[in-house]
Design a protein around this motif. Structure first.
Motif, PDB file in Angstrom:
ATOM      1  N   VAL A   1      -0.473 -73.694 -21.437  1.00 27.83           N
ATOM      2  CA  VAL A   1      -1.390 -74.788 -21.113  1.00 27.83           C
ATOM      3  C   VAL A   1      -1.678 -75.612 -22.360  1.00 27.83           C
ATOM      4  N   LEU A   2      -1.995 -74.930 -23.471  1.00 24.82           N
ATOM      5  CA  LEU A   2      -2.330 -75.642 -24.706  1.00 24.82           C
ATOM      6  C   LEU A   2      -1.157 -76.466 -25.231  1.00 24.82           C
ATOM      7  N   GLU A   3       0.059 -75.947 -25.104  1.00 25.95           N
ATOM      8  CA  GLU A   3       1.240 -76.660 -25.591  1.00 25.95           C
ATOM      9  C   GLU A   3       1.801 -77.630 -24.560  1.00 25.95           C
ATOM     10  N   ARG A   4       1.169 -77.683 -23.395  1.00 23.09           N
ATOM     11  CA  ARG A   4       1.557 -78.591 -22.316  1.00 23.09           C
ATOM     12  C   ARG A   4       2.973 -78.310 -21.810  1.00 23.09           C
ATOM     13  N   ILE A   5       3.370 -77.051 -21.921  1.00 18.67           N
ATOM     14  CA  ILE A   5       4.622 -76.619 -21.300  1.00 18.67           C
ATOM     15  C   ILE A   5       4.445 -76.554 -19.793  1.00 18.67           C
ATOM     16  N   PHE A   6       3.269 -76.139 -19.382  1.00 20.46           N
ATOM     17  CA  PHE A   6       2.886 -76.079 -17.973  1.00 20.46           C
ATOM     18  C   PHE A   6       2.000 -77.279 -17.681  1.00 20.46           C
ATOM     19  N   ARG A   7       2.368 -78.085 -16.701  1.00 16.36           N
ATOM     20  CA  ARG A   7       1.634 -79.310 -16.403  1.00 16.36           C
ATOM     21  C   ARG A   7       0.287 -78.981 -15.767  1.00 16.36           C
ATOM     22  N   THR A   8      -0.791 -79.424 -16.409  1.00 14.82           N
ATOM     23  CA  THR A   8      -2.140 -79.159 -15.918  1.00 14.82           C
ATOM     24  C   THR A   8      -3.042 -80.347 -16.229  1.00 14.82           C
ATOM     25  N   GLU A   9      -4.198 -80.382 -15.557  1.00 15.68           N
ATOM     26  CA  GLU A   9      -5.180 -81.415 -15.847  1.00 15.68           C
ATOM     27  C   GLU A   9      -5.784 -81.237 -17.237  1.00 15.68           C
ATOM     28  N   VAL A  10      -6.041 -79.996 -17.633  1.00 16.22           N
ATOM     29  CA  VAL A  10      -6.606 -79.775 -18.964  1.00 16.22           C
ATOM     30  C   VAL A  10      -5.583 -80.116 -20.044  1.00 16.22           C
ATOM     31  N   GLY A  11      -4.294 -79.879 -19.763  1.00 16.89           N
ATOM     32  CA  GLY A  11      -3.268 -80.263 -20.714  1.00 16.89           C
ATOM     33  C   GLY A  11      -3.254 -81.766 -20.956  1.00 16.89           C
ATOM     34  N   GLU A  12      -3.462 -82.534 -19.904  1.00 20.21           N
ATOM     35  CA  GLU A  12      -3.528 -83.983 -20.044  1.00 20.21           C
ATOM     36  C   GLU A  12      -4.743 -84.391 -20.865  1.00 20.21           C
TER      37      GLU A  12
END
Length: 371
Positions: A231-242
């Motif tokens: 999530v932190l590295e935005r490998i997995f697409r999420t709202e918090v990642g954005e």
């Protein structure tokens, strides 16, 4: 997309204890929200408007946490009196559905184009379609062998090395036709993977397809940390990642970070959290809401839960500290150590090599050493 979804959330998360001693696995925090929220958001992004949550263990936690709606996704609940397994749980929650529907496990993370999955399902005339995903080590899972057109030919549980001829496994998300539920007697515990799908495979009516996207089974401390990293590295697409953005740093508005503290991205600092002078947070670190990282403390590749206090000069590296815990001054939690919610670890303790401290447990000063 108008298909409804049945979400299975029956597991007790035993491999994640003591984090799950009083909390459902799917309600454990993942960066800034419960794990289950990511499943809801994935469905909503793909146009799903209605989800029925099939649960038995501590169902009130989900109902209290989400109510009858999460953003654009309407939520209903089917509470099992006794565990019904995956097949029984889907049938229990979806018995009244009249058309095609999704069924999925709620304790895994995934990102795939569900419209493409439905299009494939309808093109084959299947009664059931399984989303498949490749994995690096297929021996840990059940393999799904398919023909060139996607028709499932066989399921192979826990294969030996010489039996591995594909890296595709069941990703725990399906498109089902309502007649599939006729294979599950009402009220009977039944596995859809081991009892229903083999029956459908024998008649040639179950298909599988691998689609681009992300998948992770969050079931161990190691994979729980991996989920935070992704999530932190935005490998997995999420709202918090954005929200983390291009600088991979998100400090919530009410958090306090001392000017002499160091944040190393990717990093998340929750609302009301405090990072004192000389402390270092990151990289790949989460400090939960209301938590405190004291002077000269270090948190790296780790998760510190809400309202937890990491003492002066303490270090948390590659480990997990649950909510409402205290890690005394000079403590070290390294190499997949896990401290349960509400635990009180006295000064100078060394937690290492996957050691787990139970929820609410008190450890006196200097009681544990690995050197």
């Amino acid at each position: 997309m108008s298909l409804p979804a049945v979400i299975l959330v029956g597991g007790q998360g035993t491999r994640l204890r003591p984090l799950t001693d009083g909390t459902r696995k799917d309600m454990l925090p993942l960066v800034d929200r419960p794990l289950l929220a990511y499943t809801f958001e994935h469905l909503a992004r793909n146009g799903v408007e209605r989800a029925i949550v099939s649960c038995g263990y501590l169902p009130d936690q989900i109902q209290a946490g989400f109510g009858d709606r999460h953003d654009d996704l309407g939520l209903e609940y089917a509470v099992e009196e006794t565990p019904l397994g995956t097949g029984g749980g889907i049938a229990f929650a979806g018995r009244e559905l009249e058309g095609s529907f999704f069924a999925l496990n709620g304790d895994s993370l995934r990102e795939a184009d569900l419209g493409e999955l439905v299009a494939f399902h309808r093109s084959t005339g299947a009664k059931a379609t399984i989303l498949l995903t490749p994995v690096a080590d297929p021996s840990r899972y059940g393999l799904v062998r398919t023909a060139a057109d996607g028709r499932v030919e066989a399921f192979l549980e826990k294969p030996r090395p010489e039996e591995i001829d594909t890296d595709l496994i069941n990703a725990g998300l399906y498109v089902l036709e309502p007649e599939v539920l006729g294979l599950v007697p009402p009220g009977r515990a039944m596995s859809i993977e081991r009892e229903v799908f083999p029956t459908l495979a024998a008649e040639g009516s179950v298909f599988g397809v691998a689609l681009p996207g992300y998948w992770l089974d969050v079931g161990t401390p190691e994979s729980y940390l991996q989920a935070h990293r992704d999530v932190l590295e935005r490998i997995f697409r999420t709202e918090v990642g954005e929200a983390i953005g291009a600088d991979f740093t998100l400090v919530e508005q009410t958090a306090e970070v001392h000017p002499d503290a160091k944040l190393v991205p990717p990093v998340y600092v929750g609302p009301g959290a405090v990072v004192e002078a000389g402390a270092r947070l990151g990289s790949l670190a989460v400090l939960g809401a209301g938590a405190r990282l004291s002077a000269r403390g270090v948190v790296e590749n780790a998760v510190v839960g809400a309202r937890t206090h990491v003492g002066e000069g303490a270090s948390v590296i590659g480990s997990i500290i649950g909510d409402d815990a205290r890690l005394g001054a000079g403590c070290a939690a390294h190499n997949l150590a896990v401290v349960g919610p509400g635990a009180d670890v006295g000064e100078g303790n060394e937690l290492d090599h996957g050691l787990r401290i139970g929820a609410g447990q008190h450890i006196p000063d200097g009681a544990i050493r690995f050197s």
